[in-house]
Design a protein around this motif. Structure first.
Motif, PDB file in Angstrom:
ATOM      1  N   ARG A   1       0.827   4.124  -2.940  1.00 34.89           N
ATOM      2  CA  ARG A   1       0.606   5.549  -2.699  1.00 34.89           C
ATOM      3  C   ARG A   1       1.718   6.396  -3.314  1.00 34.89           C
ATOM      4  O   ARG A   1       1.448   7.428  -3.953  1.00 34.89           O
ATOM      5  CB  ARG A   1       0.511   5.808  -1.196  1.00 34.89           C
ATOM      6  CG  ARG A   1      -0.799   5.336  -0.560  1.00 34.89           C
ATOM      7  CD  ARG A   1      -0.719   5.387   0.942  1.00 34.89           C
ATOM      8  NE  ARG A   1      -2.001   5.009   1.568  1.00 34.89           N
ATOM      9  CZ  ARG A   1      -2.128   4.664   2.842  1.00 34.89           C
ATOM     10  NH1 ARG A   1      -1.053   4.663   3.646  1.00 34.89           N
ATOM     11  NH2 ARG A   1      -3.311   4.350   3.327  1.00 34.89           N
TER      12      ARG A   1
ATOM     13  N   LEU B   1       0.831  -1.207   0.000  1.00 37.79           N
ATOM     14  CA  LEU B   1       0.000   0.000   0.000  1.00 37.79           C
ATOM     15  C   LEU B   1       0.867   1.259   0.000  1.00 37.79           C
ATOM     16  O   LEU B   1       0.553   2.243  -0.682  1.00 37.79           O
ATOM     17  CB  LEU B   1      -0.938  -0.008   1.209  1.00 37.79           C
ATOM     18  CG  LEU B   1      -1.920   1.176   1.328  1.00 37.79           C
ATOM     19  CD1 LEU B   1      -2.793   1.255   0.078  1.00 37.79           C
ATOM     20  CD2 LEU B   1      -2.771   1.033   2.589  1.00 37.79           C
TER      21      LEU B   1
ATOM     22  N   GLN C   1      -3.156  -0.704  -5.308  1.00 43.34           N
ATOM     23  CA  GLN C   1      -2.419  -1.773  -4.635  1.00 43.34           C
ATOM     24  C   GLN C   1      -2.384  -3.032  -5.502  1.00 43.34           C
ATOM     25  O   GLN C   1      -1.394  -3.765  -5.525  1.00 43.34           O
ATOM     26  CB  GLN C   1      -3.066  -2.076  -3.281  1.00 43.34           C
ATOM     27  CG  GLN C   1      -2.217  -2.953  -2.370  1.00 43.34           C
ATOM     28  CD  GLN C   1      -2.804  -3.064  -0.979  1.00 43.34           C
ATOM     29  OE1 GLN C   1      -3.910  -2.595  -0.729  1.00 43.34           O
ATOM     30  NE2 GLN C   1      -2.066  -3.658  -0.059  1.00 43.34           N
TER      31      GLN C   1
END
Length: 339
Positions: free
Chosen positions: A13, A9, A19
């Motif tokens: 980001r 994750l 993801q």
């Protein structure tokens, strides 16, 4: 204070992707655009992220790990073959775990049970024989297995070997063509199918020519026992030619005959081995031998195993690959023999 572990994750980001896109980038065979791959790998490198292979295996049900079992590595054929097997599997997106075993059935059973605990997708057993109970245990666990350089009577077990019977015949025909009269044989471990089949082909060809085996000893595929076998065989009424069941033993026999017993090879006695390991071509041995087609054996083994992983209903395959006799200087070359 322990730093928190970087997750997929976090990578997603930083890379500005989902993801699931990160998961696809690090999953062998999954598709992702070149741009996505570059962004994800750059973010992963910046964060120090490493994908959790075991966690992914728990989700997918596939570990992409293959267990390789080998009984011993003293025989130079096996380190070379295992390297080829490992490379071939890695090229197909699989990781390899190597487990050592002995010829003891209890030891092999324990090793296989340990391998199954690693949730492997498949098993390759090199130089070991398995009990029928153990074969059934692997089938019950839905873990396909292929025997490499071994075969057994279980019709449900896949195996890949050289054509050992034909190889033994070629050696006998070569020695008979060289007008040898007293031909000996030094056997390997008698529980091995390779040993059994090489000797069967060799002895059958001698009998077809009206000749019996002059002398026989057992070297159990080890240096020490091969040396002891040579000493016993040449203690009285020695042969004028010897087929040794593999190169590893053949070179030990040659050293014993030359440096302990003062014999000349091939003037006093011809020596032939089996495998054609790299050392066999060294001038110190110049060993005549039957070549095991290792590259083809490896390719067939990998294809059978991965086909079975992809299609569990695929039937067993038993493959024997012919290998040539490589004529060098350790045995008398018959007149007119084409090398």
């Amino acid at each position: 204070m322990v730093a928190s572990k970087v997750t997929s994750l976090d990578v997603a980001r930083l890379a500005g992707v989902s993801q699931s896109a990160v998961s696809r980038v690090f999953t062998p065979g999954a598709s992702a655009s070149k741009k996505t791959i570059e962004k994800v790998r750059k973010a992963a490198e910046q964060l120090g992220y490493r994908p959790n292979v075991l966690a992914r295996a728990m989700v997918s049900g596939r570990s992409r790990i293959i267990g390789l079992i080998v009984a011993y590595l003293n025989n130079q054929f096996y380190p070379e073959a295992l390297e080829r097997l490992s490379n071939a599997l890695q090229e197909r997106g699989y990781h390899v775990l190597i487990f050592m075993a002995s010829h003891s059935s209890n030891n092999i059973d324990n090793v296989v049970e340990e391998i199954l605990d690693f949730q492997v997708d498949g098993i390759i057993a090199a130089s070991v024989a398995l009990s029928s109970d153990l074969s059934e245990r692997c089938r019950a666990a839905d873990v396909p297995m292929v025997l490499f350089n071994r075969a057994q009577d279980d019709p449900a077990m896949s195996s890949v070997t050289s054509d050992n019977v034909a190889g033994g015949r070629k050696v006998a025909e070569f020695l008979l063509a060289g007008r040898h009269k007293k031909i000996g044989y030094i056997a390997g471990w008698e529980g091995a199918s390779t040993q059994r089949d090489r000797e069967a082909g060799f002895v059958a060809a001698l009998r077809d020519a009206g000749t019996n085996l002059h002398a026989r000893e057992v070297g159990n595929f080890t240096t020490k026992e091969a040396q002891e076998a040579a000493r016993r065989m040449f203690a009285s009424d020695p042969p004028d030619a010897v087929f040794v069941a593999n190169d590893h033993m053949a070179m030990a026999v040659m050293d014993t005959l030359r440096f302990e017993l003062g014999l000349k090879i091939p003037q006093d006695v011809s020596i032939v081995g089996y495998d054609d390991v790299a050392v066999a071509a060294w001038p110190a041995y110049d060993l005549t031998t039957v070549r095991q087609p290792a590259n083809r054996m490896v390719a067939e083994t990998v294809d059978i195993l991965l086909s079975k992983i992809e299609n569990p209903d695929a039937g067993p395959r038993r493959i024997e690959i012919d290998g040539p006799l490589i004529v060098r200087g350790s045995a008398r070359i018959p007149e007119g023999w084409k090398t």
